[in-house]
Design an enzyme around this catalytic site. Structure first.
Site, mmCIF file in Angstrom:
data_model
loop_
_atom_site.group_PDB
_atom_site.id
_atom_site.type_symbol
_atom_site.label_atom_id
_atom_site.label_comp_id
_atom_site.label_asym_id
_atom_site.label_seq_id
_atom_site.Cartn_x
_atom_site.Cartn_y
_atom_site.Cartn_z
ATOM 1 N N GLU A 1 -53.178 -0.916 -54.796
ATOM 2 C CA GLU A 1 -53.218 -2.027 -55.741
ATOM 3 C C GLU A 1 -54.530 -2.800 -55.629
ATOM 4 O O GLU A 1 -55.118 -3.204 -56.633
ATOM 5 C CB GLU A 1 -52.022 -2.952 -55.486
ATOM 6 C CG GLU A 1 -52.048 -4.276 -56.219
ATOM 7 C CD GLU A 1 -51.971 -4.145 -57.736
ATOM 8 O OE1 GLU A 1 -52.141 -5.176 -58.415
ATOM 9 O OE2 GLU A 1 -51.768 -3.029 -58.247
ATOM 10 N N CYS B 1 -51.892 -4.001 -79.053
ATOM 11 C CA CYS B 1 -52.470 -4.858 -80.092
ATOM 12 C C CYS B 1 -51.522 -6.015 -80.406
ATOM 13 O O CYS B 1 -50.372 -6.023 -79.991
ATOM 14 C CB CYS B 1 -52.732 -4.049 -81.356
ATOM 15 S SG CYS B 1 -53.690 -2.549 -81.089
ATOM 16 N N ASN C 1 -49.543 -1.722 -84.911
ATOM 17 C CA ASN C 1 -49.648 -1.425 -83.485
ATOM 18 C C ASN C 1 -49.027 -0.061 -83.246
ATOM 19 O O ASN C 1 -48.008 0.272 -83.858
ATOM 20 C CB ASN C 1 -48.873 -2.443 -82.641
ATOM 21 C CG ASN C 1 -49.463 -3.828 -82.706
ATOM 22 O OD1 ASN C 1 -50.559 -4.023 -83.208
ATOM 23 N ND2 ASN C 1 -48.720 -4.805 -82.211
ATOM 24 N N GLY C 2 -49.593 0.713 -82.312
ATOM 25 C CA GLY C 2 -49.003 2.005 -81.985
ATOM 26 C C GLY C 2 -49.898 3.159 -82.377
ATOM 27 O O GLY C 2 -51.085 2.997 -82.687
ATOM 28 N N LYS D 1 -57.288 -3.312 -58.663
ATOM 29 C CA LYS D 1 -57.758 -4.616 -59.121
ATOM 30 C C LYS D 1 -59.285 -4.655 -59.170
ATOM 31 O O LYS D 1 -59.871 -5.167 -60.117
ATOM 32 C CB LYS D 1 -57.236 -5.722 -58.198
ATOM 33 C CG LYS D 1 -55.793 -6.072 -58.406
ATOM 34 C CD LYS D 1 -55.559 -6.731 -59.747
ATOM 35 C CE LYS D 1 -54.114 -6.661 -60.159
ATOM 36 N NZ LYS D 1 -53.673 -5.327 -60.616
ATOM 37 N N TRP E 1 -56.641 -3.253 -79.914
ATOM 38 C CA TRP E 1 -57.123 -2.428 -78.811
ATOM 39 C C TRP E 1 -57.338 -1.043 -79.393
ATOM 40 O O TRP E 1 -56.404 -0.401 -79.878
ATOM 41 C CB TRP E 1 -56.109 -2.389 -77.672
ATOM 42 C CG TRP E 1 -56.579 -1.611 -76.477
ATOM 43 C CD1 TRP E 1 -57.467 -2.017 -75.530
ATOM 44 C CD2 TRP E 1 -56.176 -0.276 -76.111
ATOM 45 N NE1 TRP E 1 -57.647 -1.032 -74.594
ATOM 46 C CE2 TRP E 1 -56.871 0.045 -74.919
ATOM 47 C CE3 TRP E 1 -55.317 0.657 -76.664
ATOM 48 C CZ2 TRP E 1 -56.716 1.274 -74.276
ATOM 49 C CZ3 TRP E 1 -55.161 1.888 -76.026
ATOM 50 C CH2 TRP E 1 -55.856 2.178 -74.845
ATOM 51 N N ARG F 1 -53.797 -8.963 -75.471
ATOM 52 C CA ARG F 1 -53.183 -7.658 -75.705
ATOM 53 C C ARG F 1 -54.147 -6.680 -76.378
ATOM 54 O O ARG F 1 -53.820 -5.506 -76.550
ATOM 55 C CB ARG F 1 -51.934 -7.825 -76.577
ATOM 56 C CG ARG F 1 -50.862 -8.666 -75.928
ATOM 57 C CD ARG F 1 -49.683 -8.866 -76.835
ATOM 58 N NE ARG F 1 -48.967 -7.615 -77.038
ATOM 59 C CZ ARG F 1 -47.650 -7.505 -77.049
ATOM 60 N NH1 ARG F 1 -46.907 -8.579 -76.848
ATOM 61 N NH2 ARG F 1 -47.062 -6.353 -77.263
ATOM 62 N N HIS G 1 -59.819 13.355 -42.911
ATOM 63 C CA HIS G 1 -59.548 14.557 -43.693
ATOM 64 C C HIS G 1 -60.357 14.599 -44.986
ATOM 65 O O HIS G 1 -59.978 15.285 -45.932
ATOM 66 C CB HIS G 1 -58.052 14.652 -44.003
ATOM 67 C CG HIS G 1 -57.193 14.805 -42.779
ATOM 68 N ND1 HIS G 1 -57.211 15.937 -42.005
ATOM 69 C CD2 HIS G 1 -56.318 13.946 -42.192
ATOM 70 C CE1 HIS G 1 -56.371 15.785 -40.991
ATOM 71 N NE2 HIS G 1 -55.820 14.582 -41.080
ATOM 72 N N LYS H 1 -53.387 -5.699 -72.228
ATOM 73 C CA LYS H 1 -52.079 -5.980 -71.635
ATOM 74 C C LYS H 1 -50.990 -5.250 -72.420
ATOM 75 O O LYS H 1 -51.202 -4.841 -73.556
ATOM 76 C CB LYS H 1 -51.839 -7.494 -71.691
ATOM 77 C CG LYS H 1 -50.819 -8.003 -70.683
ATOM 78 C CD LYS H 1 -51.419 -8.121 -69.316
ATOM 79 C CE LYS H 1 -50.514 -8.900 -68.383
ATOM 80 N NZ LYS H 1 -51.019 -8.864 -67.013
ATOM 81 N N GLU I 1 -60.519 -2.584 -62.119
ATOM 82 C CA GLU I 1 -60.177 -3.145 -63.427
ATOM 83 C C GLU I 1 -61.151 -4.222 -63.885
ATOM 84 O O GLU I 1 -61.553 -4.245 -65.047
ATOM 85 C CB GLU I 1 -58.763 -3.750 -63.390
ATOM 86 C CG GLU I 1 -57.641 -2.754 -63.455
ATOM 87 C CD GLU I 1 -56.292 -3.447 -63.431
ATOM 88 O OE1 GLU I 1 -55.485 -3.225 -64.346
ATOM 89 O OE2 GLU I 1 -56.041 -4.229 -62.483
#
Length: 610
Positions: free
Chosen positions: A483, A2, A104-105, A487, A74, A27, A506, A605, A490
């Site tokens: 990666e 946040c 925040n947290g 992407k 967030w 964020r 397999h 973020k 996301e």
């Protein structure tokens, strides 16, 4: 995650709060809000829309004031609804609200505190842990907000950064941090709080970074800071130049696109004018530490974890040092075997990643004191906590899906590989010169890959109506496949998985149909012929192959086999180049699907909560 902004001044600070939120919106963007002291009362405006909508509401509500706090959220506790949005107020009974607070947290003992406060008459309007703090501060308030906050934070278990002000002391804002970042901005007859110096760019460049346990009292002409024991402390005041232009889109559609195209510059800046491979690239005392260590433990999360996996291939190949790569959020919760001679390497874009910081502390508690971080923020907690560091120079990264931060992390990790190899006598002068030459050419090579964008857009149109995808890679390109899959997940919301190509038979081959695109990284290396066999396995089952192949790999387009040729083969640095087209494929697929590229759902973020 946040974002927090706070101010006490002799002018209307609402525009400063709103501008700060705009810069911090990446964020967290589930909700946002502003609270100010106006006409003897606390007033607020909150929204579950974006900050731009909040700004319109503020103008409509004629909200202005000399003291205030703001937040972009967030969601953790409580759905992204208006009544859960910050700032939260606290009042006694039917009185006017007295305390306004943002946070925040995560407060781990919020249920216990909530029950205690409800028992003495406090009524809760939200499902958040934050409202608990607001009521706790109000309950403890005896005419001195600074003292009430100090008492309150002693009751909190978990991670937090808070900003709070009081109706009865309208020229005062108090902040506190534990595990989440918070900075103080120093002005002339005005002072500020923020979770990131970026929020204060253009307002002040004088920044104090609070440390864990600090509580800061901001008034018009002074800032008073005490530590967790209540003792006055002096924290260094830094001149921080934050380029506000980093938050401007320019000619690009999205920040992610801009940041993909900034990678040649970012990698070039990270390399700067490095002429020789020396331990001093990682700080004073690095030479001694590098000679003492006999292994590496890499700790990271998400994209940074994949950078660590790539580095494992490099370091074990060139330096011949065993490397263990751990997901930071898992490492400290399992029984591991500590090695005091291991170099603990953390990787983080923000340097404030809560899981990675906690894993670093756990490693140190187990007796592993040789620490190094690869980080993009020189003033971050990660840099302060580690003995050695390498600062990447990606610049501000706004898009939630990391691009330039990842490629600059890989650049820093390759330099670490060369330094470790040289320290063990495994890097000849000729090889050093060859690697340096390749590194210097890397920005131009990335620029050539970015130029493939028109071809990749055509592929993205095919991907846009798919719901699943496979990514394949071998050797040091397997982490790059991971990666690439991340992407796509996301930002396009297409389910994507990555496998070592040899693992197809397999299990994953059972998923392959003509509706399952299979993306393959095909560098011209020792595993190319094996990879060609894996490609044929997919084609034989009717799968659609999308191959990023080096120019000399002799893989040609055919029915069910689509090939984009990379400009050149780049040896050990090939993973960095092959990252870029996967970023572009994800970006343009997301654009074709109409998703919110820079602010994907449920994500944010700088993950500063566990």
């Amino acid at each position: 995650m946040c974002g927090i902004v706070g101010a006490v001044a002799q002018r209307d600070i609402t525009p400063i709060l709103v501008e700060g939120l705009k810069r911090l919106e990446y964020r967290g963007y589930d909700s946002c809000g502003v609270a100010v002291y106006l006409d003897g009362k606390l007033r607020r405006t909150r929204s579950t829309q974006r900050v731009s909508e909040l700004a319109s509401q503020i103008e409509q509500d004629k909200l202005n004031g000399f003291t205030g706090i703001a937040h972009t959220r967030w969601a953790t506790h409580g759905a992204p609804l208006t009544h859960n949005a910050h700032p939260h107020f606290s009042a006694q009974g039917k009185d006017e609200p007295r305390i306004a607070l943002v946070h925040n947290g995560i407060i781990e003992n919020h249920d216990e505190l909530r029950a205690e406060l409800q028992a003495v008459g406090y009524v809760f309007e939200s499902q958040t842990d934050t409202e608990v703090i607001a009521h706790l501060v109000n309950h403890l308030y005896q005419g001195d907000l600074f003292e009430a906050v100090q008492q309150a934070v002693r009751r909190l278990h978990g991670a937090y950064a808070i900003a709070v002000f009081c109706r009865d002391e309208p020229h005062r804002v108090v902040g506190a941090r534990q595990g989440s970042p918070l900075v103080v901005g120093i002005g002339k007859h005005e002072n500020f709080l923020a979770s990131d110096a970026l929020a204060l760019a253009g307002t002040t460049d004088q920044i104090i970074y609070l440390e864990d346990g600090d509580v800061a009292d901001l008034q018009l002409d002074r800032v008073w800071i005490v530590d967790a024991d209540g003792r006055e402390v002096s924290r260094k005041q830094n001149t921080v130049q934050v380029h506000t232009g980093a938050a401007d889109l320019g000619p690009y559609r999205h920040f992610m696109q801009k940041e993909i195209f900034e990678q040649p510059r970012a990698v070039g800046d990270t390399l700067q004018d490095i002429e020789h491979i020396t331990p001093e690239l990682f700080g004073d005392g690095a030479d001694k530490i590098f000679k003492e260590v006999d292994s590496l433990l890499i700790l990271a999360c998400g994209t940074s974890y994949y950078a660590g996996l790539t580095a494992k291939y490099w370091i074990e190949s060139l330096a011949q040092i065993p490397v263990n790569v751990e997901i930071a959020s898992e490492y400290r919760y399992r029984d591991s075997v500590p090695n005091p001679r291991s170099l603990v390497v953390t990787i983080s874009q923000s340097g404030e990643t809560a899981d990675t910081l906690a894993a670093l502390k756990h490693a140190r508690d187990q007796g592993m004191q040789h620490t190094l971080t690869i980080c993009n923020v020189s003033t971050s907690a990660m840099v302060r906590e580690c003995a050695l560091n390498f600062i990447t120079r990606a610049g501000v990264e706004i898009g939630v899906a990391s691009t330039k931060a990842f490629t600059t992390q890989l650049t820093g990790l390759f330099l670490l590989t060369l330094v470790l190899a040289k320290a063990r006598g495994r890097l000849s002068a000729e090889d050093e010169a060859a690697h340096l030459k390749a590194l210097r050419h890397l920005p131009a090579a990335i620029g050539s890959v970015v130029a493939l964008e028109p071809q990749i857009i055509a592929w993205a149109e095919r991907f846009a109506n798919k719901e699943n995808a496979l990514f394949l890679g071998r050797g040091m390109h397997y982490p790059i496949a991971l990666e690439g899959a991340l992407k796509l997940k996301e930002i396009s919301y297409i389910h994507a998985e990555a496998y070592p190509a040899g693992e197809l038979k397999h299990g994953p081959l059972a998923l392959v149909t003509d509706e399952m695109p299979v993306v393959t990284i095909a560098p011209n290396d020792a595993l190319l012929e094996k990879l060609k066999s894996n490609i044929q396995e997919v084609r034989a089952r009717g799968g659609e192959m999308y191959v990023f192949a080096d120019a000399d790999s002799k893989i040609a387009s055919a029915e069910g086999l689509h090939v984009i040729r990379m400009p050149e083969h780049y040896g050990m640095l090939s993973p960095i180049l092959h990252t870029v087209p996967l970023q572009l494929l994800s970006y343009h697929t997301a654009c074709a699907r109409g998703t919110d590229v820079d602010k994907p759902r449920n994500l944010a973020k700088s993950v500063t909560v566990e």
